[in-house]
Enzyme design. Structure first.
Site, PDB file in Angstrom:
ATOM      1  N   CYS A   1      25.117  56.590  59.513  1.00  0.00           N
ATOM      2  CA  CYS A   1      24.431  56.457  58.233  1.00  0.00           C
ATOM      3  C   CYS A   1      22.980  56.918  58.367  1.00  0.00           C
ATOM      4  O   CYS A   1      22.091  56.124  58.682  1.00  0.00           O
ATOM      5  CB  CYS A   1      24.500  54.998  57.774  1.00  0.00           C
ATOM      6  SG  CYS A   1      23.837  54.738  56.152  1.00  0.00           S
TER       7      CYS A   1
ATOM      8  N   THR B   1      29.633  37.221  37.834  1.00  0.00           N
ATOM      9  CA  THR B   1      30.557  37.773  36.834  1.00  0.00           C
ATOM     10  C   THR B   1      29.821  37.934  35.521  1.00  0.00           C
ATOM     11  O   THR B   1      28.870  37.204  35.229  1.00  0.00           O
ATOM     12  CB  THR B   1      31.799  36.885  36.624  1.00  0.00           C
ATOM     13  OG1 THR B   1      32.618  37.514  35.634  1.00  0.00           O
ATOM     14  CG2 THR B   1      31.448  35.489  36.163  1.00  0.00           C
ATOM     15  N   TYR B   2      30.243  38.936  34.762  1.00  0.00           N
ATOM     16  CA  TYR B   2      29.686  39.148  33.433  1.00  0.00           C
ATOM     17  C   TYR B   2      30.789  38.898  32.408  1.00  0.00           C
ATOM     18  O   TYR B   2      30.660  39.257  31.251  1.00  0.00           O
ATOM     19  CB  TYR B   2      29.134  40.571  33.312  1.00  0.00           C
ATOM     20  CG  TYR B   2      28.110  40.874  34.395  1.00  0.00           C
ATOM     21  CD1 TYR B   2      26.758  40.624  34.198  1.00  0.00           C
ATOM     22  CD2 TYR B   2      28.510  41.375  35.632  1.00  0.00           C
ATOM     23  CE1 TYR B   2      25.823  40.875  35.199  1.00  0.00           C
ATOM     24  CE2 TYR B   2      27.587  41.624  36.633  1.00  0.00           C
ATOM     25  CZ  TYR B   2      26.245  41.376  36.414  1.00  0.00           C
ATOM     26  OH  TYR B   2      25.335  41.618  37.417  1.00  0.00           O
ATOM     27  N   ASN B   3      31.908  38.359  32.923  1.00  0.00           N
ATOM     28  CA  ASN B   3      33.087  38.112  32.082  1.00  0.00           C
ATOM     29  C   ASN B   3      33.475  39.362  31.305  1.00  0.00           C
ATOM     30  O   ASN B   3      33.738  39.308  30.108  1.00  0.00           O
ATOM     31  CB  ASN B   3      32.833  36.951  31.119  1.00  0.00           C
ATOM     32  CG  ASN B   3      32.631  35.662  31.871  1.00  0.00           C
ATOM     33  OD1 ASN B   3      33.417  35.334  32.762  1.00  0.00           O
ATOM     34  ND2 ASN B   3      31.554  34.963  31.578  1.00  0.00           N
TER      35      ASN B   3
ATOM     36  N   THR C   1      37.534  37.005  35.351  1.00  0.00           N
ATOM     37  CA  THR C   1      37.885  38.005  36.363  1.00  0.00           C
ATOM     38  C   THR C   1      38.051  37.391  37.757  1.00  0.00           C
ATOM     39  O   THR C   1      38.124  38.104  38.754  1.00  0.00           O
ATOM     40  CB  THR C   1      36.806  39.107  36.435  1.00  0.00           C
ATOM     41  OG1 THR C   1      35.560  38.494  36.794  1.00  0.00           O
ATOM     42  CG2 THR C   1      36.651  39.822  35.117  1.00  0.00           C
TER      43      THR C   1
ATOM     44  N   GLU D   1      30.231  48.125  37.414  1.00  0.00           N
ATOM     45  CA  GLU D   1      31.365  47.310  37.886  1.00  0.00           C
ATOM     46  C   GLU D   1      31.848  47.808  39.252  1.00  0.00           C
ATOM     47  O   GLU D   1      32.265  47.030  40.098  1.00  0.00           O
ATOM     48  CB  GLU D   1      32.495  47.332  36.854  1.00  0.00           C
ATOM     49  CG  GLU D   1      32.093  46.621  35.576  1.00  0.00           C
ATOM     50  CD  GLU D   1      33.190  46.623  34.524  1.00  0.00           C
ATOM     51  OE1 GLU D   1      33.503  47.706  34.015  1.00  0.00           O
ATOM     52  OE2 GLU D   1      33.721  45.548  34.229  1.00  0.00           O
TER      53      GLU D   1
HETATM   54  C1  LIG Z   1      34.220  43.658  39.814  1.00  0.00           C
HETATM   55  C2  LIG Z   1      34.324  43.608  38.324  1.00  0.00           C
HETATM   56  C3  LIG Z   1      35.714  43.814  37.859  1.00  0.00           C
HETATM   57  C4  LIG Z   1      33.748  42.315  37.783  1.00  0.00           C
HETATM   58  C5  LIG Z   1      33.687  42.173  36.291  1.00  0.00           C
HETATM   59  N1  LIG Z   1      33.018  43.245  35.634  1.00  0.00           N
HETATM   60  C6  LIG Z   1      33.035  40.830  35.922  1.00  0.00           C
HETATM   61  O1  LIG Z   1      32.144  40.786  35.122  1.00  0.00           O
HETATM   62  O2  LIG Z   1      33.415  39.838  36.445  1.00  0.00           O
END
Ligand SMILES: CC(C)C[C@H](N)C(=O)O
Length: 557
Positions: free
Chosen positions: A206, A451-453, A463, A528
């Site tokens: 790297c 998470t942003y759900n 998720t 994501e």
């Molecule tokens: C890794 C992703 C699928 C997570 C998803 N965007 C969330 O808000 O939990």
């Protein structure tokens, strides 16, 4: 999710404190050369650019500009000029300073310099990442606050920070760990810490991380010759070779003997347990960061070798936004992807609702082994790494090894119940390197709970199962098995192209390509995918640490 704030770090000075006066060469040549003395803006004036006081910053910017203009003026008479470091510093500021006024002024100064006939550098990359379009990481965007904070604290914002800023709460705890590892009091001297990271980054070829830590190593007063080859480094550092190699590629092979060889009374040179744990965390932290760097396709910084080129003087050319040979954005249209997301979401719901399926322990073990030994093609052989990296690796052919399918549990499997971060690792680290356990714990927790759900175009989605499948899959690749987890879910939730990406990134990060990055989750946002990168990186870090900590525990007993 609370977005934490970055602690105030002291600005680390880059460059020199005193401007060197010019030894009037009288040369009228305006071609750049490294060797001559030149006037530089002082470190102090650069540091003041990072003042928390707005007026002080404005004054510092004026002074810096004046100084540079004086240099240009002197240059006209052929008696002084801007150093390469100053020009590169301006280039960095013009590209990544989140303070707009500084960014604009730096750009302007570079233009003036060029009009004056100075060869100015231009960045070769179009932005921080070769995979993620720069506009998604725009410094004016949503993540402005954390970037400004980071600039004010550290004096710079690098590509890594810009990409991580997509997840501010993670970035702030990451920066805290980094600060503790490299800056706060600890058993290892500062230059050694960076050298250990250089050695670790070299294992994954790297050059981004090798160059970042080489620079910091020199700034911490490190001996330049060590960077020209591992053989120039002290024997004590070189004795980390085996551990570095195993940690990077096959941590399950680390045993108490490896620890004993370094710390026992007769060991020569001898590592104290505190020093060793510091080095181990530095190595593991750097290995996983290499996964992130490769997995996000980070471009070299403008001042890295390969990150810039000098422009021949030409008043008409403005050193901005060059086309990027590396940039690739192969995101296909949303349409067909939409169906894939629906299917995935349906499966997640089904899994959540499913009653605990009656399944024997043997069957659970078999499912784990199946995942672990499944053949996922990851070996896209890249060209040899640059010499600056190669000279720092011993046994470069030692890599992650695929597991042959086995009917029974392989001996190298670690049961999560027998040794876990929460019950064992955390307290050992806390004991040997106070506070570090806490910092790492926070990192693991932030990633686990992040998470942003949201999933692609859907809001209000739980998720958890998907994130957990990712984490457990990486632990599975590293031989860690959770008795109560059904590894059948991994197959249900992780599509093959995602597995290819995750396995490549976790086990052979240097093989990650734009194609592999673009092939999975084609309809998800880049943020994501970066989120997935964070999960892989932290899971990998924890796995490597667990094996080493288990060996240390066994040694202490
Ligand atoms: C890794 C992703 C699928 C997570 C998803 N965007 C969330 O808000 O939990």
């Amino acid at each position: 999710m609370a977005s934490g704030s970055i602690p105030s770090f002291t600005f680390k000075a880059y460059g020199e404190d005193n401007p060197r006066q010019v030894s009037g060469s009288g040369s009228s040549s305006r071609h750049h050369s490294d060797s001559e003395s030149e006037i530089c803006p002082t470190t102090k004036s650069l540091a003041r650019l990072c003042s928390r006081d707005k007026d002080e910053r404005a004054t510092a910017l004026e002074k810096l500009s004046e100084k540079i203009l004086v240099c240009l003026e002197l240059d006209r008479t052929g008696s002084a000029r801007l150093s390469k470091e100053t020009l590169l510093h301006l280039l960095r500021l013009s590209r990544s300073c989140p303070l707009q006024e500084v960014r604009m002024r730096a750009t302007e100064l570079l233009c003036i310099a060029q009009e004056e006939g100075i060869e100015v550098p231009r960045a070769l990359a179009s932005g921080p990442s070769a995979f993620i379009p720069a506009k998604e990481l725009l410094i004016e965007g949503l993540n402005q606050d954390i970037l400004v904070e980071s600039f004010l604290s550290l004096g710079q914002v690098d590509h890594l920070t810009m990409v991580m800023a997509l997840h501010p709460s993670y970035l702030s705890c990451f920066l805290r760990t980094q600060h503790a590892l490299f800056e706060l009091d600890g058993p290892l001297p500062r230059d050694w810490r960076h050298y250990v990271s250089v050695m670790a980054a070299a294992r994954h070829h790297c050059s981004y991380m090798v160059q970042q830590h080489s620079k910091a190593f020199l700034e911490a007063g490190g001996d330049e010759s060590w960077l020209s080859g591992i053989k120039h480094a002290p024997v004590k550092l070189r004795s980390l070779h085996t551990l570095n190699k195993l940690l990077a590629h096959r941590p399950w092979l680390i045993t108490q003997q490896h620890i004993q060889e370094l710390v026992c009374a007769g060991a020569e040179p001898r590592w104290s347990l505190a020093e060793l744990i510091h080095a181990v965390i530095l190595m593991a932290h750097t290995h996983s960061l290499c996964s992130f760097v490769w997995g996000c396709g980070l471009n070299p910084e403008p001042d890295h070798i390969g990150g810039y080129a000098f422009h021949p003087p030409s008043p008409s050319h403005i050193p901005r936004s060059p086309h990027s040979p590396a940039h690739e954005d192969g995101r296909p249209e949303l349409v067909d992807g939409a169906v894939e997301v629906e299917v995935l979401m349906k499966r997640m719901v089904e899994l959540q609702q499913q009653q605990e399926e009656e399944c024997t322990q043997e069957e659970m073990v078999t499912r784990f082994e199946r995942q672990r030994s499944e053949s996922i093609p990851t070996a896209v052989v890249r060209g040899a790494p640059p010499e600056l990296v190669l000279c720092l690796v011993e046994e470069p052919e030692f890599r992650y090894e695929d597991f042959a399918p086995r009917g029974e549990q392989s001996p190298s499997t670690m049961r999560a119940q027998d040794y876990s971060w929460e019950d064992h690792g955390f307290s050992l680290v806390q004991r040997l390197l106070p506070d570090m356990g806490q910092f790492l714990d926070e990192e693991f927790q932030v990633v686990s709970n992040l998470t942003y759900n949201r999933m692609a175009m859907h809001e209000d989605v739980d998720t958890y199962t998907l994130r957990k499948a990712l984490w457990n899959y990486i632990h599975c690749l590293y031989g860690i098995r959770y008795d109560d987890y059904d590894y059948g879910s991994v197959n249900v939730l992780l599509e093959r192209s995602l597995k290819v990406f995750v396995k490549t990134m976790a086990c052979h990060p240097e093989q990650t390509t734009a194609r592999i990055y673009h092939a999975f989750w084609r309809h998800f946002r880049h943020s994501e995918k970066v989120h997935a990168n964070l999960i892989v990186m932290e899971a990998r870090l924890q796995a490597a640490l667990l094996y080493t900590l288990r060996s240390i525990t066994a040694y202490i007993k």
